[in-house]
Design an enzyme around this catalytic site. Structure first.
Site, mmCIF file in Angstrom:
data_model
loop_
_atom_site.group_PDB
_atom_site.id
_atom_site.type_symbol
_atom_site.label_atom_id
_atom_site.label_comp_id
_atom_site.label_asym_id
_atom_site.label_seq_id
_atom_site.Cartn_x
_atom_site.Cartn_y
_atom_site.Cartn_z
ATOM 1 N N TYR A 51 1.048 -1.401 -0.043
ATOM 2 C CA TYR A 51 0.185 0.038 -0.130
ATOM 3 C C TYR A 51 0.899 1.003 -0.288
ATOM 4 O O TYR A 51 1.986 1.536 0.703
ATOM 5 C CB TYR A 51 -0.711 -0.183 1.469
ATOM 6 C CG TYR A 51 -1.901 -1.528 1.169
ATOM 7 C CD1 TYR A 51 -2.247 -1.963 0.391
ATOM 8 C CD2 TYR A 51 -2.403 -1.204 2.383
ATOM 9 C CE1 TYR A 51 -3.434 -3.088 -0.228
ATOM 10 C CE2 TYR A 51 -3.003 -2.180 2.288
ATOM 11 C CZ TYR A 51 -3.797 -3.374 1.081
ATOM 12 O OH TYR A 51 -4.158 -4.752 1.181
HETATM 13 N N1 LIG Z 1 -6.317 -8.168 0.368
HETATM 14 C C1 LIG Z 1 -6.372 -8.114 -0.660
HETATM 15 O O1 LIG Z 1 -6.205 -8.647 -1.651
HETATM 16 C C2 LIG Z 1 -7.431 -6.174 -0.215
HETATM 17 C C3 LIG Z 1 -7.890 -5.649 -1.791
HETATM 18 C C4 LIG Z 1 -8.990 -4.100 -1.164
HETATM 19 C C5 LIG Z 1 -8.560 -3.979 -0.375
HETATM 20 N N2 LIG Z 1 -7.983 -4.646 1.259
HETATM 21 C C6 LIG Z 1 -8.008 -3.885 2.680
HETATM 22 O O2 LIG Z 1 -9.249 -4.068 2.504
HETATM 23 C C7 LIG Z 1 -9.779 -2.691 3.178
HETATM 24 C C8 LIG Z 1 -10.760 -2.222 2.734
HETATM 25 O O3 LIG Z 1 -11.349 -2.094 1.430
HETATM 26 P P1 LIG Z 1 -11.439 -1.725 0.036
HETATM 27 O O4 LIG Z 1 -11.146 -0.215 0.392
HETATM 28 O O5 LIG Z 1 -11.981 -1.853 -1.246
HETATM 29 O O6 LIG Z 1 -13.011 -1.722 0.967
HETATM 30 P P2 LIG Z 1 -14.562 -0.933 0.973
HETATM 31 O O7 LIG Z 1 -14.647 -0.550 2.278
HETATM 32 O O8 LIG Z 1 -15.061 -1.401 0.146
HETATM 33 O O9 LIG Z 1 -14.840 0.351 -0.031
HETATM 34 C C9 LIG Z 1 -13.679 1.553 -0.042
HETATM 35 C C10 LIG Z 1 -14.178 3.401 -0.023
HETATM 36 O O10 LIG Z 1 -15.283 2.975 -0.602
HETATM 37 C C11 LIG Z 1 -16.204 4.031 0.005
HETATM 38 N N3 LIG Z 1 -16.828 4.555 1.232
HETATM 39 C C12 LIG Z 1 -16.707 3.931 2.235
HETATM 40 N N4 LIG Z 1 -17.090 5.047 3.488
HETATM 41 C C13 LIG Z 1 -18.328 4.945 2.451
HETATM 42 C C14 LIG Z 1 -19.286 5.813 3.386
HETATM 43 N N5 LIG Z 1 -19.357 6.047 4.546
HETATM 44 N N6 LIG Z 1 -19.606 7.292 2.476
HETATM 45 C C15 LIG Z 1 -19.410 6.838 0.655
HETATM 46 N N7 LIG Z 1 -18.553 5.876 0.303
HETATM 47 C C16 LIG Z 1 -17.757 5.026 1.738
HETATM 48 C C17 LIG Z 1 -14.781 5.122 -0.662
HETATM 49 O O11 LIG Z 1 -14.683 5.743 -2.299
HETATM 50 P P3 LIG Z 1 -14.662 6.873 -2.479
HETATM 51 O O12 LIG Z 1 -12.996 6.885 -2.402
HETATM 52 O O13 LIG Z 1 -15.239 6.770 -3.828
HETATM 53 O O14 LIG Z 1 -15.153 8.024 -1.926
HETATM 54 C C18 LIG Z 1 -13.397 4.308 0.047
HETATM 55 O O15 LIG Z 1 -12.180 4.095 -0.933
HETATM 56 C C19 LIG Z 1 -8.322 -1.696 1.971
HETATM 57 O O16 LIG Z 1 -8.126 -0.584 3.119
HETATM 58 C C20 LIG Z 1 -6.866 -2.842 2.647
HETATM 59 O O17 LIG Z 1 -6.746 -3.095 3.975
HETATM 60 C C21 LIG Z 1 -7.278 -6.176 0.796
#
Ligand SMILES: NC(=O)c1ccc[n+]([C@@H]2O[C@H](COP(=O)([O-])OP(=O)(O)OC[C@H]3O[C@@H](n4cnc5c(N)ncnc54)[C@H](OP(=O)(O)O)[C@@H]3O)[C@@H](O)[C@H]2O)c1
Length: 339
Positions: A51
């Site tokens: 990251y």
């Molecule tokens: N193991 C893996 O391969 C892998 C892959 C991806 C992530 N991860 C881990 O999982 C975590 C979460 O993944 P993810 O970021 O894909 O999860 P997610 O929670 O599905 O999506 C996060 C996105 O949702 C939006 N968001 C979140 N809360 C919101 C709200 N209250 N209102 C409006 N929009 C909201 C934001 O988008 P906008 O930026 O568009 O505002 C944010 O960037 C990462 O931080 C990381 O630690 C792991």
């Protein structure tokens, strides 16, 4: 917010993903979010060396200096990074990457060390033995896998058991109301093997907040607007009718409960057996504030079913034949111990 056990670790039921910290989330805001999450009772932080090429881990360092013993720190190895240069899960790389993560975060032990994805170029045994060595050396408390198919995870579990190596206690797969493929094999296997599931992308990268609509372009700067076609959150994969129906359903339930769409989507995941802690990835302090409310939302069984109705997991052989032709829809729960 309640806790669950993950091997030797006691973790809260919402994990805070830090993928954007030090990148799209500036450092100051990231530290305020960490404070707020901690104040709300959260103790489970997820990062990875990849990251921001180490920037997420470096952003955590000053905050951890003041709070190390109050949180469970999970990080990952395997994706391409510059320190140590390279990628994959060869034993020397895994050992060097662990040392680099410890150094960047300024800590002396990683609570949960996860392999970020399989490495077809390294024999699985070699990686698992190296991971076991890190646990024995006291640099890592517990091990996890991420993005593993069920067969490979089952193979790894067998190797760990046969060789007396430290086991995987968790799997980090993508899982949400709009991506339910793991329900076919991965989730049943994890339940049977006692491996805790910690879903990434629990909001479908923001799709399950209601910020996207059928008729308009994704908002500028949003995750979907910036996603290439190969990414999981690509528009062609996410912005489809059945997913919009799931959002509509979540919106209706949210209105009935005085909650938000995101809170309802997370409450749905929290109600799935085998899910320990969704890893939320808010970009801003305000988004985090919204998501923290999820653990206060309880869904009835009927609401859970209503939400799931629009986005069933794919129908795959042999499960399709077993359930439709032979009436074996509910395969008996496997139990490794048989006792
Ligand atoms: N193991 C893996 O391969 C892998 C892959 C991806 C992530 N991860 C881990 O999982 C975590 C979460 O993944 P993810 O970021 O894909 O999860 P997610 O929670 O599905 O999506 C996060 C996105 O949702 C939006 N968001 C979140 N809360 C919101 C709200 N209250 N209102 C409006 N929009 C909201 C934001 O988008 P906008 O930026 O568009 O505002 C944010 O960037 C990462 O931080 C990381 O630690 C792991």
């Amino acid at each position: 917010m309640g806790t669950m056990t993950l091997g030797p670790l006691q973790v809260t039921r919402l994990s805070l993903g830090t993928m954007l910290m030090g990148g799209r989330t500036p450092r100051d805001e990231a530290h305020r979010m960490l404070d707020r999450y901690h104040e709300a009772g959260g103790n489970f932080l997820d990062t990875a060396d990849v990251y921001g090429d180490g920037e997420s881990e470096r952003t955590l360092a000053p905050w951890l200096a003041a709070h190390r013993d109050e949180v469970v720190v999970a990080t990952k190895v395997g994706m391409p990074v510059s320190d140590p240069p390279g990628e994959g899960l060869a034993p020397d790389r895994v050992r060097a990457a662990c040392d680099a993560s410890l150094r960047r975060m300024g800590i002396d032990v990683i609570d949960l060390y996860q392999v970020h994805a399989p490495d077809p170029g390294t024999p699985l045994e070699d990686t698992l033995e190296a991971l076991d060595g890190l646990v024995r050396a006291g640099k890592v408390r517990a091990l996890g896998a991420s993005n593993f198919p069920a067969w490979l995870l089952a193979w790894a579990v067998g190797l760990q058991e046969r060789n007396g190596w430290a086991p995987f206690v968790s799997l980090q797969p993508q899982y949400s109301l709009v991506e339910r493929s793991i329900e076919v094999e991965i989730l049943p296997f994890c339940r049977a093997a006692g491996i805790g599931v910690i879903p990434w992308g629990p909001l479908g990268a923001g799709f399950l907040t209601g910020k996207y609509s059928r008729d308009t372009e994704p908002p500028a700067g949003s995750r979907m607007a910036g996603a290439g076609d190969d990414l999981e959150e690509a528009r062609h994969r996410r912005a489809i009718e059945r997913n919009f129906r799931a959002v509509d359903e979540a919106e209706a339930i949210a209105r009935e409960k005085g909650a938000t769409i995101a809170q309802v989507a997370l409450a749905w995941l929290l109600g799935v057996e085998g899910v320990v802690a969704p890893i939320v990835g808010p970009r801003t302090f305000t988004q985090l504030e919204d998501l923290l409310g999820a653990t206060d939302v309880t869904l009835t069984e009927a609401e859970h079913t209503r939400l799931a109705a629009h986005t069933p997991p794919p129908e795959l052989y042999p499960y399709r034949m077993l359930s439709q032709q032979l009436g074996l829809g509910e395969l008996a729960q496997l139990n490794r111990s048989r006792s």
